[in-house]
Design an enzyme around this catalytic site. Structure first.
Site, mmCIF file in Angstrom:
data_model
loop_
_atom_site.group_PDB
_atom_site.id
_atom_site.type_symbol
_atom_site.label_atom_id
_atom_site.label_comp_id
_atom_site.label_asym_id
_atom_site.label_seq_id
_atom_site.Cartn_x
_atom_site.Cartn_y
_atom_site.Cartn_z
ATOM 1 N N ASP A 54 32.533 84.371 38.412
ATOM 2 C CA ASP A 54 31.298 84.121 37.676
ATOM 3 C C ASP A 54 31.429 84.675 36.258
ATOM 4 O OD1 ASP A 54 30.265 83.141 40.031
ATOM 5 O OD2 ASP A 54 29.346 85.054 40.590
HETATM 6 N N1 URA Z 1 31.856 86.232 44.550
HETATM 7 C C1 URA Z 1 30.835 86.170 43.669
HETATM 8 O O1 URA Z 1 29.679 86.233 44.042
HETATM 9 N N2 URA Z 1 31.147 86.049 42.362
HETATM 10 C C2 URA Z 1 32.411 86.003 41.905
HETATM 11 O O2 URA Z 1 32.619 85.900 40.692
HETATM 12 C C3 URA Z 1 33.458 86.080 42.830
HETATM 13 C C4 URA Z 1 33.158 86.187 44.158
#
Ligand code: URA
Length: 229
Positions: free
Chosen positions: A101
């Protein structure tokens, strides 16, 4: 790799066209003539096809320490992409093997080898990813067992695969999961009434983020790291 696959990967011919061409074209592997499509070739073998030496384009593999504020996409209208952190030619041929993310930091693998990145991301491979996490609320002991058994995420039919949670402090833990559902870690903590405050990926399979890499820096993977996947 099989000879027909190799020739089709370095030319624009299909496997079927290669099969036919092998019967008529002069093909040698390290000087030995062959018409057998099943001949196995290694990366450093010399394959001559119709009098021309075929060369596989060298595939590229990097690890990046992703800072906050970058997206793991090849193009984005609004945000900077992780590819823009690379000082390399033809970055448009590269992609991130699995997404983090925009606010998640840490290890991102970047390559132009689609088969290799498929092994990182395909659910079937069950490639392990380890995250360091800090949460807004204290993490209850029972969450270890809940994550180990598998937990039902909002909007999903099947529970998550067993995950390993190691508590480090009241509000900090290390979590290893072997799938990569959308926002998986954040949704796992949401499912147990908590919220992720900080998320940082430390490793993918046996590849760990190089401690010498500052946020935003990257390096090539070693041959051994590439082979780990
Ligand atoms: N899980 C998440 O919620 N976000 C990420 O960036 C990676 C794994």
């Amino acid at each position: 790799m099989r000879l027909d696959k190799y020739i089709s990967s370095v030319t624009d011919m299909s496997r079927m066209q290669v099969k036919r061409a092998l019967k008529s074209a002069g093909v040698t592997v390290n000087g030995v003539p062959t018409t057998d499509q099943r001949t196995m070739v290694q990366a450093d073998d010399e394959v001559v096809f119709n009098g021309e030496i075929l060369r596989a384009a060298k595939l590229r593999y990097y690890m990046l320490n992703k800072p906050e504020g970058y997206v793991c996409a090849t193009k984005d209208q609004t945000n900077m992409t992780v590819l823009e952190l690379l000082d390399e030619d033809n970055i448009e041929t590269l992609h991130a093997a699995g997404r983090l993310d925009i606010d998640t930091t840490g290890l991102v693998l970047i390559t132009d080898d689609g088969q290799w990145s498929h092994r990182v991301t395909a659910p079937k491979s069950e490639c392990k990813k380890t995250y360091y996490i800090e949460t807004f609320e204290p993490i209850a002991e029972q969450v270890i067992a809940q994550f180990a058994e598998g937990i039902k995420l909002k909007g999903e039919l099947r529970p998550t695969l067993p995950a390993e949670l190691v508590l480090m402090h009241e509000q900090a833990a290390r979590l290893t999961i072997c799938e990569g559902k959308y926002h998986q870690v954040k949704r796992m903590f949401a499912a147990v009434g908590n919220k992720v405050e900080l998320l940082h990926r430390e490793s993918i399979g046996n590849i760990s983020l190089d401690e010498d890499l500052e946020p935003g820096s990257y390096r090539e993977l070693t041959e051994q790291e590439i082979a780990e996947i």
